[in-house]
Design a protein around this motif. Structure first.
Motif, PDB file in Angstrom:
ATOM      1  N   THR A 167       0.853  -1.191   0.000  1.00 58.69           N
ATOM      2  CA  THR A 167       0.000   0.000   0.000  1.00 58.69           C
ATOM      3  C   THR A 167       0.885   1.235   0.000  1.00 58.69           C
ATOM      4  N   ASP A 168       0.641   2.139  -0.942  1.00 61.32           N
ATOM      5  CA  ASP A 168       1.489   3.328  -1.015  1.00 61.32           C
ATOM      6  C   ASP A 168       0.963   4.431  -0.106  1.00 61.32           C
ATOM      7  N   GLY A 169       1.620   5.570  -0.142  1.00 66.96           N
ATOM      8  CA  GLY A 169       1.262   6.675   0.748  1.00 66.96           C
ATOM      9  C   GLY A 169      -0.096   7.272   0.479  1.00 66.96           C
ATOM     10  N   ARG A 170      -0.692   6.956  -0.665  1.00 68.17           N
ATOM     11  CA  ARG A 170      -2.031   7.456  -1.002  1.00 68.17           C
ATOM     12  C   ARG A 170      -3.102   6.412  -0.729  1.00 68.17           C
ATOM     13  N   GLY A 171      -2.685   5.301  -0.088  1.00 69.78           N
ATOM     14  CA  GLY A 171      -3.642   4.250   0.249  1.00 69.78           C
ATOM     15  C   GLY A 171      -3.975   3.330  -0.902  1.00 69.78           C
TER      16      GLY A 171
END
Length: 222
Positions: A167-171
């Motif tokens: 999961t990246d920083g933007r969800g």
């Protein structure tokens, strides 16, 4: 709360679970279960085939986690066994993963993704070519470029790069082919590129300014 098991484990083909919601959609009954095995159609990937007990279900074509039932109406709190057609799932997962790999090979050439389709018999990735490779203008050149793509794809399969999701920083869920490629994706994928077999790329085509790389692939024996 529903757990979308298909995002966590491509290879999970059954689960004992509980019906957590029911209703009606376009005159047909639907249900949601706590542990959802059923990948819906989307992102270029077809839907799973599945069952709740012996009732065939069709995943709703969105990320709601609902399934439309083809038989008796289910009840909230009812215990059921969810199952999917695992062979079909692995066919879809292999094609989707191979599509990411073809995309990676194209992007390494400076091409830009313009579209994709991971359906059996229709699988392809389409690109725009800002660099305007002159070899794409004639058949011999297109075959030469395709041969280079085949070589890059085969090397990654031989290296057996791991296929993981994070999961990246933007969800967003991001699927990674080792350090080679990463892209937001809600599809199912094989565990490693070495699971792919019979990965074939016919000679690419150029239509209306787009490079179309068709492909086929299968999941290796488990």
């Amino acid at each position: 709360m529903q757990v979308r098991t298909y995002l966590d484990d491509t290879y999970a083909d059954q689960a004992d679970t509980t019906v957590i919601a029911v209703g009606e959609r376009d005159g047909r009954p639907w249900a949601a279960v706590e542990h959802c095995l059923f990948h819906p159609q989307g992102g270029g990937q077809p839907a799973d085939r599945g069952w709740l007990d012996d009732v065939e279900v069709v995943p709703v074509r969105d990320e709601s986690g609902l399934v439309v039932t083809e038989g008796p109406v289910l009840a909230v709190g009812q215990r059921v066994r969810a199952r999917i057609d695992l062979q079909l799932r692995l066919t879809h997962a292999a094609l989707h993963t191979a599509g990411h790999l073809v995309e990676a090979a194209g992007r390494a050439r400076g091409w830009e993704l313009a579209g994709n389709n991971h359906f059996p018999g229709q699988a392809r990735v389409e690109f725009a070519d800002p660099g305007h490779d002159p070899r794409l203008a004639d058949p011999a050149g297109r075959e030469e470029v395709t041969a280079e793509l085949r070589k890059a794809v085969a090397a990654a399969v031989d290296e057996n790069l791991p296929v993981t999701a994070e999961t990246d920083g933007r969800g967003r869920r991001v699927v990674c082919l080792g350090a080679l490629h990463a892209a937001p994706c809600g599809g199912t994928h094989v565990r490693a590129l070495g699971d792919l077999e019979d990965l074939v790329l016919p000679t690419l085509k150029v239509k209306k300014g787009r490079i179309r790389v068709s492909y086929s692939a299968a999941h290796g024996a488990r």
